[in-house]
Design a protein around this motif. Structure first.
Motif, PDB file in Angstrom:
ATOM      1  N   ILE A   1     -10.689  -9.680  23.214  1.00 42.54           N
ATOM      2  CA  ILE A   1     -11.251  -9.642  21.859  1.00 42.54           C
ATOM      3  C   ILE A   1     -12.765  -9.796  21.927  1.00 42.54           C
ATOM      4  O   ILE A   1     -13.517  -9.080  21.254  1.00 42.54           O
ATOM      5  CB  ILE A   1     -10.644 -10.758  20.986  1.00 42.54           C
TER       6      ILE A   1
ATOM      7  N   ARG B   1     -11.260 -17.038  22.430  1.00 44.54           N
ATOM      8  CA  ARG B   1     -12.289 -15.992  22.365  1.00 44.54           C
ATOM      9  C   ARG B   1     -13.686 -16.585  22.453  1.00 44.54           C
ATOM     10  O   ARG B   1     -14.515 -16.162  23.266  1.00 44.54           O
ATOM     11  CB  ARG B   1     -12.147 -15.217  21.054  1.00 44.54           C
TER      12      ARG B   1
ATOM     13  N   LYS C   1      -6.111 -12.911  26.143  1.00 44.12           N
ATOM     14  CA  LYS C   1      -6.288 -12.214  24.867  1.00 44.12           C
ATOM     15  C   LYS C   1      -7.713 -12.409  24.332  1.00 44.12           C
ATOM     16  O   LYS C   1      -8.362 -11.469  23.865  1.00 44.12           O
ATOM     17  CB  LYS C   1      -5.285 -12.745  23.840  1.00 44.12           C
TER      18      LYS C   1
ATOM     19  N   TYR D   1      -9.623  -5.322  18.311  1.00 46.49           N
ATOM     20  CA  TYR D   1      -8.552  -6.245  18.697  1.00 46.49           C
ATOM     21  C   TYR D   1      -7.166  -5.702  18.358  1.00 46.49           C
ATOM     22  O   TYR D   1      -6.187  -6.006  19.038  1.00 46.49           O
ATOM     23  CB  TYR D   1      -8.772  -7.617  18.038  1.00 46.49           C
TER      24      TYR D   1
END
Length: 657
Positions: free
Chosen positions: A80, A336, A76, A87
């Motif tokens: 992002i 991220r 994820k 996102y």
């Protein structure tokens, strides 16, 4: 370059008929061009990767770095990081849940809602800056006492120079040792270790300076203190920036100047507070007191997490995760930022391949694009010393006393200077990105020149309260113009003008330049004050302000809100062309627009991207006019300027670089 629109090495369109002729863009070596292309990737090294390729990299990354337990989060996080604004539209197994979306939205809307450990880190770094400021002002009040005790309070040139040498000791230690030790020590023991060691140098030598019985002992203590100051000044801002989200990183760069000014204010306040103690004790307290804020710095630094980026440079990724999780509100932000930093580090490794510290130092003066950045950084750094701020920071008490004030009045006036210097540092948070670096300098230097000259001229009045008050007033005005201009600009400017491959060595050179000339100023000013008097010394530095103003006008380009590619293009313009443009285009335009108030005066842009932005601005104005007339909205094609605005919005939510 061809006759029509071409592209320079940074990928920016160039029209030889436009703002800069092609013959004035000096071509760099193929190695540097390759570096510039890599630096362009640093804006977002994940840009352009397909989803399959990106997720494949994530799996390899987690397997190699012992982070497989966090693989779903990293999948994820990578998506992002690749597209920070989109996102909410991520689909499939990597789709974000509502909690994760809320966290990312809050990061933009409430950027100061940070974890407690990050606030502790920011507070600790602020203490480090305050230590820097207080260290500078210990001798300010003591200057009117210790020379007589050490037997160097006479009027001979030797005695004046020795007093200056003691004042300049910390800057000599910083410029010749501390700044250059920063890089290897950071490599060995990390950011926290360096700050811990530097705090010791800001405690024990400072305490020792309160017990010295001879001037050589005092000089030795201050040289040791300078080593700690130099290492700390080169490390604390980096540590703060590496631990902070991008949305507050710029404010933290500015906060170094603000809290340094606060340390100067504390020093002047303490000097005033201990004045009425015994005459053989008060100056020792003034010299020894700066150890006080270094104690909490020493105690708190290991309660703060180590820089995750430093851990990652060392290949210690599980430890980087543990550190980053304390500095972010949610694991999705950790994933991220860590994957983004890792991707940047891979590009940095390519940038620095086949290079070494000595080679990069030589290239500061041999590679044209880097040489021009070095010249600009050198100019703004030396201008900080030429403006005269440190003759006030070092010797304000002596100056006020020589101007007719009593010793207590002199210390009170120094306290006022410290207060003004700190309070007017706050506007810099707004002015530096609103008006730009170059514009701020070109506005404030003339103001500093006339206020300093006025302060000197008022010392010619007869002794009395009016003379003391007027001298203090114009010194305060001088500080008010300095704090939002030449105060924060040099370090901010120097940190952004160098390409990444030369940033550490370039910044080291710039800081060493600033501190070296601060030491020269500290050594020579007592001699100048004795030889020329207050009015002569202030007049000389007013003249230096004029010289600095001219130098900035001729060789310092604007860098406000420039992208990496744009900065490469800015510093690809020959210095002679830049100087010619300022003298033949910018100066006549300024006279027409602001002296003769010709509202229709137009300034031809120097850079092609400025021409494009100006054209886009005019196009939008025309479109709005037509929309108002017709009542309809005309559809348009997304342009480079539109993309720039989107980038500006996404920068707030950009991953930690």
């Amino acid at each position: 370059m061809g006759h029509s629109s071409d592209r320079d090495s940074s990928g920016i369109a160039v029209d030889p008929k436009g703002g800069v002729a092609g013959s004035h863009i000096e071509q760099t070596s193929s190695n540097l061009e390759a570096n510039i292309n890599l630096q362009a990737k640093l804006k977002n090294p994940l840009d352009g990767l397909s989803r399959t390729e990106l997720l494949s990299r994530v799996e390899t990354f987690c397997a190699e770095k012992n982070l497989t337990e966090h693989l779903p989060l990293f999948r994820k996080g990578a998506l992002i990081a690749q597209s920070p604004d989109n996102y909410a539209s991520i689909s499939g197994p990597e789709a974000l849940d509502e909690e994760e979306k809320a966290v990312l939205l809050k990061e933009v809307e409430h950027k100061w809602r940070l974890p407690a450990r990050l606030f502790l880190t920011i507070a600790t770094c602020s203490i480090g800056a305050a230590v820097q400021g207080w260290d500078q002002t210990g001798t300010n009040g003591a200057n009117i006492f210790f020379p007589n005790y050490y037997g160097i309070g006479g009027d001979t040139a030797r005695e004046k120079l020795l007093v200056g040498l003691i004042n300049a000791g910390p800057y000599i230690g910083s410029a010749f040792i501390g700044c250059w030790l920063s890089d290897p020590i950071n490599n060995w023991i990390g950011r926290r270790g360096v700050i811990f060691v530097s705090a010791h140098f800001c405690i024990w030598p400072v305490i020792g300076s309160a017990f010295c019985h001879t001037w050589p002992q005092q000089l030795a203590c201050r040289l040791l203190m300078g080593i700690g100051m130099g290492v700390k000044a080169s490390t604390v801002p980096i540590y703060a920036a590496e631990n902070s989200p991008a949305s507050i990183r710029g404010a933290l760069v500015m906060s170094w100047q603000m809290w340094t000014a606060f340390g100067i204010f504390l020093g002047t306040a303490f000097n005033l507070a201990v004045f009425h103690t015994s005459s053989n004790v008060n100056w020792r307290l003034m010299l020894g007191a700066p150890f006080i804020p270094a104690v909490p710095l020493l105690l708190l630094i290991y309660l703060c997490p180590e820089s995750p980026r430093w851990y990652m440079k060392k290949g210690r990724y599980p430890e980087a995760w543990k550190s980053m999780i304390k500095l972010r509100n949610h694991p999705i932000q950790v994933a991220r930022d860590m994957f983004y930093i890792h991707s940047q580090l891979e590009v940095e490794h390519q940038l620095l391949a086949g290079s070494n510290y000595a080679k990069r130092f030589v290239e500061l003066f041999t590679v044209p694009r880097v040489r021009r950045a070095t010249l600009a950084a050198f100019t703004v750094m030396i201008a900080q010393q030429m403006c005269g701020i440190n003759i006030i920071a070092f010797y304000s008490t002596t100056i006020f006393k020589d101007s007719g004030s009593t010793e207590f009045q002199a210390l009170l006036s120094s306290f006022g200077f410290g207060l003004v210097n700190w309070l007017f540092a706050f506007p810099a948070f707004w002015t530096i990105d609103t008006f730009g670096r170059r514009s701020l300098l070109l506005f404030t230097f003339p103001q500093m020149m006339w206020t300093l000259l006025a302060a000197g001229l008022f010392t010619l009045l007869d002794m009395g309260t009016a003379r003391t008050g007027l001298v203090a007033l114009f010194v305060f005005l001088f500080a008010a113009f300095y704090s939002p201009g030449e105060g924060p600009v040099p370090f901010t400017y120097s940190a952004e003008v160098f390409p990444l491959s030369h940033r550490e060595v370039g910044m080291g050179f710039a800081v060493a330049t600033c501190l070296f000339w601060a030491s020269v100023l500290g050594i020579t000013f007592p001699f100048l004050l004795d030889s020329l008097g207050t009015v002569g010394a202030f007049g000389l530095y007013a003249g230096f302000n004029l010289v600095a103003f001219i130098a900035i006008f001729l060789v310092v380009p604007e860098t406000k809100q420039k992208t990496l590619e744009e900065l490469d293009y800015v510093f690809a313009v020959k210095t002679s062309k830049f100087m010619s443009y300022q003298c033949t285009k910018a100066l006549p335009w300024f006279i027409k627009r602001w002296v003769f108030w010709q509202r229709d005066a137009k300034l031809e842009p120097l850079y092609e991207f400025d021409r494009i932005k100006e054209a886009e601005k005019e196009r939008r104005a025309e479109e709005e006019r037509r929309t108002k007339e017709t009542g309809t909205i005309t559809s348009t094609t997304t342009t480079g300027a539109d993309l720039d605005e989107k980038k500006g919005l996404s920068h707030v939510n950009a991953p930690n670089a």
